[in-house]
Design a protein around this motif. Structure first.
Motif, PDB file in Angstrom:
ATOM      1  N   UNK A   1       1.302  53.033  -7.382  1.00  0.00           N
ATOM      2  CA  UNK A   1       1.593  53.926  -5.582  1.00  0.00           C
ATOM      3  C   UNK A   1       2.735  54.625  -5.437  1.00  0.00           C
ATOM      4  N   UNK A   2       3.103  54.992  -6.670  1.00  0.00           N
ATOM      5  CA  UNK A   2       4.205  56.369  -6.813  1.00  0.00           C
ATOM      6  C   UNK A   2       3.055  57.606  -6.926  1.00  0.00           C
ATOM      7  N   UNK A   3       2.240  57.307  -7.267  1.00  0.00           N
ATOM      8  CA  UNK A   3       1.631  58.748  -7.743  1.00  0.00           C
ATOM      9  C   UNK A   3      -0.352  58.323  -6.893  1.00  0.00           C
ATOM     10  N   UNK A   4       0.193  57.607  -5.917  1.00  0.00           N
ATOM     11  CA  UNK A   4      -0.971  57.947  -4.686  1.00  0.00           C
ATOM     12  C   UNK A   4      -1.721  59.276  -4.217  1.00  0.00           C
ATOM     13  N   UNK A   5      -0.900  60.094  -4.058  1.00  0.00           N
ATOM     14  CA  UNK A   5      -1.215  61.682  -2.940  1.00  0.00           C
ATOM     15  C   UNK A   5      -2.285  62.234  -4.419  1.00  0.00           C
ATOM     16  N   UNK A   6      -1.733  61.753  -5.593  1.00  0.00           N
ATOM     17  CA  UNK A   6      -1.761  62.184  -7.405  1.00  0.00           C
ATOM     18  C   UNK A   6      -3.567  62.115  -7.616  1.00  0.00           C
ATOM     19  N   UNK A   7      -4.323  60.183  -7.430  1.00  0.00           N
ATOM     20  CA  UNK A   7      -4.778  59.528  -7.533  1.00  0.00           C
ATOM     21  C   UNK A   7      -6.229  60.233  -6.487  1.00  0.00           C
ATOM     22  N   UNK A   8      -5.347  60.192  -5.288  1.00  0.00           N
ATOM     23  CA  UNK A   8      -6.408  60.922  -4.008  1.00  0.00           C
ATOM     24  C   UNK A   8      -6.578  62.319  -4.501  1.00  0.00           C
TER      25      UNK A   8
ATOM     26  N   UNK B   1       9.158  55.463 -11.001  1.00  0.00           N
ATOM     27  CA  UNK B   1       8.053  55.150 -10.104  1.00  0.00           C
ATOM     28  C   UNK B   1       8.157  54.069  -9.437  1.00  0.00           C
ATOM     29  N   UNK B   2       8.107  52.961  -9.549  1.00  0.00           N
ATOM     30  CA  UNK B   2       7.386  51.630  -8.904  1.00  0.00           C
ATOM     31  C   UNK B   2       8.377  51.409  -7.692  1.00  0.00           C
ATOM     32  N   UNK B   3       9.594  52.083  -7.684  1.00  0.00           N
ATOM     33  CA  UNK B   3      10.451  51.801  -6.529  1.00  0.00           C
ATOM     34  C   UNK B   3       9.785  53.641  -5.466  1.00  0.00           C
ATOM     35  N   UNK B   4       9.664  54.590  -5.511  1.00  0.00           N
ATOM     36  CA  UNK B   4       8.778  55.206  -4.743  1.00  0.00           C
ATOM     37  C   UNK B   4       7.756  54.675  -4.113  1.00  0.00           C
ATOM     38  N   UNK B   5       6.946  54.268  -5.159  1.00  0.00           N
ATOM     39  CA  UNK B   5       5.474  53.674  -4.944  1.00  0.00           C
ATOM     40  C   UNK B   5       5.570  52.539  -3.228  1.00  0.00           C
TER      41      UNK B   5
ATOM     42  N   UNK C   1       2.039  43.391 -13.847  1.00  0.00           N
ATOM     43  CA  UNK C   1       0.973  43.551 -13.160  1.00  0.00           C
ATOM     44  C   UNK C   1       2.032  44.600 -11.452  1.00  0.00           C
ATOM     45  N   UNK C   2       1.943  43.328 -10.660  1.00  0.00           N
ATOM     46  CA  UNK C   2       2.802  43.665  -9.787  1.00  0.00           C
ATOM     47  C   UNK C   2       3.539  45.358  -9.877  1.00  0.00           C
ATOM     48  N   UNK C   3       4.262  44.998 -11.379  1.00  0.00           N
ATOM     49  CA  UNK C   3       4.960  47.126 -10.801  1.00  0.00           C
ATOM     50  C   UNK C   3       3.853  47.524 -11.474  1.00  0.00           C
ATOM     51  N   UNK C   4       3.099  47.446 -12.493  1.00  0.00           N
ATOM     52  CA  UNK C   4       2.052  48.673 -12.838  1.00  0.00           C
ATOM     53  C   UNK C   4       1.799  49.119 -11.537  1.00  0.00           C
ATOM     54  N   UNK C   5       1.170  47.889 -10.351  1.00  0.00           N
ATOM     55  CA  UNK C   5       0.693  48.592  -8.778  1.00  0.00           C
ATOM     56  C   UNK C   5       1.552  49.507  -8.140  1.00  0.00           C
ATOM     57  N   UNK C   6       2.873  49.009  -8.374  1.00  0.00           N
ATOM     58  CA  UNK C   6       3.855  49.435  -7.507  1.00  0.00           C
ATOM     59  C   UNK C   6       3.898  51.074  -7.579  1.00  0.00           C
TER      60      UNK C   6
ATOM     61  N   UNK D   1      -2.925  45.690  -0.486  1.00  0.00           N
ATOM     62  CA  UNK D   1      -3.202  44.286  -0.852  1.00  0.00           C
ATOM     63  C   UNK D   1      -2.770  43.236  -2.133  1.00  0.00           C
ATOM     64  N   UNK D   2      -3.461  45.215  -2.939  1.00  0.00           N
ATOM     65  CA  UNK D   2      -3.401  44.515  -4.698  1.00  0.00           C
ATOM     66  C   UNK D   2      -2.097  44.475  -4.822  1.00  0.00           C
ATOM     67  N   UNK D   3      -0.974  44.378  -4.243  1.00  0.00           N
ATOM     68  CA  UNK D   3       0.635  44.019  -4.556  1.00  0.00           C
ATOM     69  C   UNK D   3       0.706  42.336  -4.247  1.00  0.00           C
ATOM     70  N   UNK D   4      -0.567  41.832  -3.518  1.00  0.00           N
ATOM     71  CA  UNK D   4      -0.347  40.776  -3.299  1.00  0.00           C
ATOM     72  C   UNK D   4      -1.124  39.891  -4.269  1.00  0.00           C
ATOM     73  N   UNK D   5      -2.749  40.757  -3.699  1.00  0.00           N
ATOM     74  CA  UNK D   5      -3.706  39.269  -4.742  1.00  0.00           C
ATOM     75  C   UNK D   5      -3.794  39.989  -6.012  1.00  0.00           C
ATOM     76  N   UNK D   6      -3.655  40.888  -6.349  1.00  0.00           N
ATOM     77  CA  UNK D   6      -3.685  41.475  -8.119  1.00  0.00           C
ATOM     78  C   UNK D   6      -2.837  40.319  -9.134  1.00  0.00           C
ATOM     79  N   UNK D   7      -0.952  40.568  -9.119  1.00  0.00           N
ATOM     80  CA  UNK D   7      -0.559  39.422  -9.478  1.00  0.00           C
ATOM     81  C   UNK D   7      -0.756  37.459  -9.407  1.00  0.00           C
ATOM     82  N   UNK D   8      -1.306  37.195  -8.617  1.00  0.00           N
ATOM     83  CA  UNK D   8      -1.704  36.279  -8.470  1.00  0.00           C
ATOM     84  C   UNK D   8      -3.122  35.439  -9.528  1.00  0.00           C
ATOM     85  N   UNK D   9      -3.812  36.873  -8.812  1.00  0.00           N
ATOM     86  CA  UNK D   9      -5.498  36.779 -10.113  1.00  0.00           C
ATOM     87  C   UNK D   9      -4.542  37.289 -11.599  1.00  0.00           C
ATOM     88  N   UNK D  10      -3.757  37.369 -12.083  1.00  0.00           N
ATOM     89  CA  UNK D  10      -3.126  37.930 -13.341  1.00  0.00           C
ATOM     90  C   UNK D  10      -2.508  36.366 -13.948  1.00  0.00           C
TER      91      UNK D  10
END
Length: 576
Positions: free
Chosen positions: A410-417, A324-328, A402-407, A433-442
Motif C-alpha cells: 500500500x505504500x506504493x499504491x500509486x506506483x503500482x497503479x 513503507x508499511x506505516x505509509x501504506x 502477510x499483513x506487513x507485506x500488504x501494508x 480488504x486484503x489486509x484483513x483477509x490475507x493474514x487469515x488465509x495465510x
C-alpha cells in the motif's frame, strides 16, 4: 644516627622466598602479563577464546546486522567531517551546474559538496545508505529466525526485548538520517512525519511545536535530527548491542536439535581459531558487498530532487522500505475524522500511525510471556524448534508477514497503479480488504502445511523413508518399499517439546466452596491452549517405534516385497 628497631621473636616474618619455576611459567610477559596481573585478562580471554559457536547458516543473520552497524559507524564518521547540519539559506555555487544560483540550505549544499567535490564522498554516502538498508533488513530477518525457532523463550526473554527496542530505535535512526540532506524527497517524508505528529489527539500540536521549535518546517529540525542521528541514537544502540552480546555469552547459544545436542550443552566450533577466522572473513565479505553496491547501485540521488520547498511535493515519492508499511497503512485507511468542539480528531492518520505501531511493537515485546502463559511452559529452552513443530506460532508469524507485506504494498499504491495501468482507487480498495483477509488465509494454509509436515515426520519415524524402487506384486499391484531411517535422524525428529493443552481448573471444591489457587487455569486460558497446541500430531512413543520396527523385521523375513508393502500401506491408512 638512629639504630634500627629490634625485631620481636613473635613478629611475623616477611616471605622472602624466590618464585618457583611453576609461578614463573604462569606469568605472561609483556603488556598482556601486566594487565593479567591486575585484571585477570588471561582467564577471561581463555574462556572467551574457547566459547563454542553452533555451525548453522541462520546464525550469520545476526552477524550481518552487527557488521552492517560497524560499517555505518565507519562511513558515518567520514560523512560528519563535511556535512553541515544547518538550515541557514545560501546560494549554491558548487560544481553541479544545474543547481548553480539556486537558494538552498547549508545541509543540502554540503550534501552536494560531499557528492561531487569530496574525493570518494559519493561512494561513502551510498555505502552508508546501503548499509542502513542492509542493517534493517538483516535485523528483521534475524528476529524472524528467532521467532520461528522459539529462541526467545526462557531464559532469553530479556534479549528479545532488547531486540525489539533495537528494531524500533533503528527505524528512528533511519528516519532521522534520511531527513538530513534536506532535499525535496526527504522533506516530503518529513512533512509526513509532521502530519502524523499533529494527528495525536490533544497534545499533537504542542509536540509538533516542540519538535520543530515552532511552525513547520522551522530552522532547527535538521540540527536536532543530526544530534539524535550521530550521537543520541548510536550511543543507545551501542549500549543495547553490548548488552545483547553480553547476554548472548552468558546464556550461551541456542542450537537446532540433533545427535549429541541437549539442553545442557552447545555443539559447535570454538571462537579461536575456527570461528574467529570465519567471522573475520565474513565481515570483509559484508563490507566488500556493501562497497560493491555503493559503487554500482546508485541510491538517493538528491541532486535530481533539488532543495526542499514546503510548497512542493515529489511525485512518486517512496520512503525506505522499513518505513513503507506505516505509509501504506495511512494511504489505504479510509478518511475518518471527528470534530469535538474546537478540535479535529484525524483517526485516518492517528490509527494507522500511532495505534498500529504501538500494537505492533507491544505485541512483539509481550509475545514470549503470552506464549509461556498460554502453554504453561516455564522451563528453560536451549534447543530450537523446527517451525513445523510449532504450527500455530509459525502460522501467526506468516500471517503477520502477510499483513506487513500488504501494508508495504500500500505504500506504493500509486506506483503500482501507474506502472500496471490500474485504477488507484481499485488498488486501494483491494488492499483495504486484503489486509484483513490475507493474514487469515495465510494462517490457515501455513498451519495445514506444518501439520502435514508433522504427519510426514511421524510416518517417516514409523515406516522409514521411501526407497525410490517400485515393485510389482504377483497380483499386479505396484508399491514402493520403505527403508529404515538412521538413528541420528530419528533422534532429531523426536527431540522437540510437545505441549499438552492445559485443562481448566475447578474454582470450587466438592462442597461448593470457592477455592483460591494462584496456579488455577481459567476456561479462557484452557481454550487458548487447545487452540494453540491441541492440533499437534503426537510424537510416536518408544513402544510404537519399537512395534513398527519389529513389524518391519517380520515382514522382511516372512513376506514377499509386494506383500510387505501391502502390509505397510494398511498400517499407514489405519494411522491416518
Amino acid at each position: 644516627m638512629a639504630r634500627p628497631a629490634e625485631i620481636s621473636p613473635e613478629a611475623p616474618l616477611l616471605d622472602t622466598q624466590a618464585p618457583t619455576d611453576e609461578d614463573t611459567l604462569t606469568t605472561v610477559p609483556g603488556p598482556v602479563g601486566w594487565l593479567d596481573e591486575r585484571l585477570g585478562v588471561a582467564k577471561i580471554g581463555k574462556a572467551a577464546l574457547r566459547k563454542v559457536f553452533p555451525d548453522h547458516w541462520s546464525f550469520l543473520l545476526g552477524e550481518i546486522a552487527l557488521y552492517s552497524f560497524i560499517v555505518l559507524l565507519l562511513t558515518g564518521l567520514f560523512l560528519t567531517i563535511w556535512f553541515k547540519p544547518s538550515m541557514a539559506e545560501i546560494e549554491y555555487e558548487g560544481s553541479y551546474q544545474l543547481l548553480r544560483g539556486l537558494p538552498m540550505s547549508q545541509a543540502f549544499e554540503s550534501t552536494l559538496h560531499l557528492s561531487f567535490d569530496v574525493r570518494g564522498g559519493l561512494l561513502v554516502r551510498q555505502i552508508h545508505h546501503w548499509a542502513a538498508i542492509l542493517f534493517m533488513a538483516s535485523m528483521t530477518v534475524h528476529m524472524l529466525r528467532i521467532f520461528f525457532t522459539g529462541a526467545y523463550r526462557k531464559p532469553r526473554e530479556l534479549n528479545w526485548l532488547i531486540g525489539v527496542v533495537l528494531l524500533s530505535l533503528s527505524m528512528i535512526a533511519g528516519m532521522t538520517g534520511y531527513s538530513l540532506p534536506d532535499d525535496l524527497l526527504s522533506g516530503t517524508g518529513l512533512r509526513f512525519t509532521q502530519g502524523a505528529i499533529l494527528s495525536v489527539p490533544v497534545i499533537g500540536t504542542w509536540v509538533q511545536f516542540f519538535v520543530f521549535a515552532g511552525e513547520y518546517p522551522g530552522d532547527a529540525i535538521i540540527a536536532r535530527f543530526y544530534m539524535a542521528h550521530i550521537l543520541l541514537i548510536p550511543a543507545i544502540l551501542l549500549a543495547l548491542i553490548g548488552a545483547h552480546m553480553a547476554l548472548l555469552v552468558y546464556h550461551k547459544h541456542t542450537q537446532f536439535p540433533g545427535p549429541g545436542r541437549t539442553e545442557k550443552n552447545v555443539v559447535g566450533y570454538p571462537m579461536f581459531p575456527v570461528y574467529m577466522a570465519k567471522a573475520g572473513g565474513f565481515f570483509f565479505i559484508v563490507f566488500g558487498v556493501l562497497i560493491l553496491m555503493g559503487a554500482t547501485m546508485s541510491i538517493n540521488q538528491v541532486w535530481l530532487y533539488g532543495p526542499y520547498n514546503p510548497a512542493q511535493v515529489t511525485a512518486g515519492s517512496q520512503p525506505d522500505w522499513y518505513m513503507g508499511w506505516v505509509e501504506g497503512a495511512v494511504r489505504i485507511m479510509p478518511g475518518l475524522e471527528s470534530h469535538w468542539g474546537p478540535t479535529t480528531w484525524s483517526w485516518n492518520i492517528f490509527l494507522p500511525f500511532a495505534v498500529l505501531m504501538g500494537i505492533f511493537y507491544t505485541s512483539l515485546a509481550l509475545w514470549p510471556f503470552v506464549e509461556s502463559w498460554i502453554t504453561g511452559d516455564k522451563r528453560e529452552h536451549h534447543l530450537l524448534d523446527r517451525p513445523r513443530n510449532a504450527p500455530t506460532r509459525t502460522a501467526l508469524g506468516v500471517a503477520g508477514m502477510t499483513f506487513y507485506g500488504l501494508l508495504w504494498t500500500g505504500g506504493g499504491n500509486d506506483i503500482i497503479a501507474t506502472h500496471f495501468h490500474l485504477s488507484l482507487n481499485a488498488v486501494t480498495w483491494f488492499l483495504r480488504f486484503a489486509v484483513f483477509l490475507g493474514p487469515v488465509v495465510a494462517f490457515l494454509i501455513t498451519k495445514r502445511i506444518c501439520l502435514s509436515l508433522q504427519r510426514a515426520d511421524r510416518e517417516r519415524l514409523l515406516h522409514g523413508s521411501e526407497s525410490g524402487i517400485i515393485t510389482q506384486s504377483p497380483e499386479g499391484g505396484f508399491s514402493e518399499p520403505h527403508t529404515p531411517i538412521s538413528h541420528d535422524e530419528a533422534y532429531t525428529l523426536t527431540q522437540h517439546t510437545q505441549h499438552t493443552p492445559l485443562e481448566e481448573t475447578p474454582t470450587v471444591d466438592e462442597h461448593g466452596v470457592r477455592v483460591k489457587n494462584p496456579d488455577a487455569v481459567s476456561g479462557f486460558r484452557a481454550r487458548l491452549s487447545r487452540w494453540y497446541s491441541g492440533d499437534n500430531i503426537p510424537i510416536p512413543s518408544r513402544s510404537e517405534i519399537a512395534d513398527a520396527a519389529h513389524h518391519g523385521d517380520e515382514s522382511h523375513s516372512d513376506a514377499e516385497p509386494g506383500e510387505l508393502e501391502a502390509e505397510d500401506t494398511t498400517s499407514e491408512s489405519q494411522l491416518h
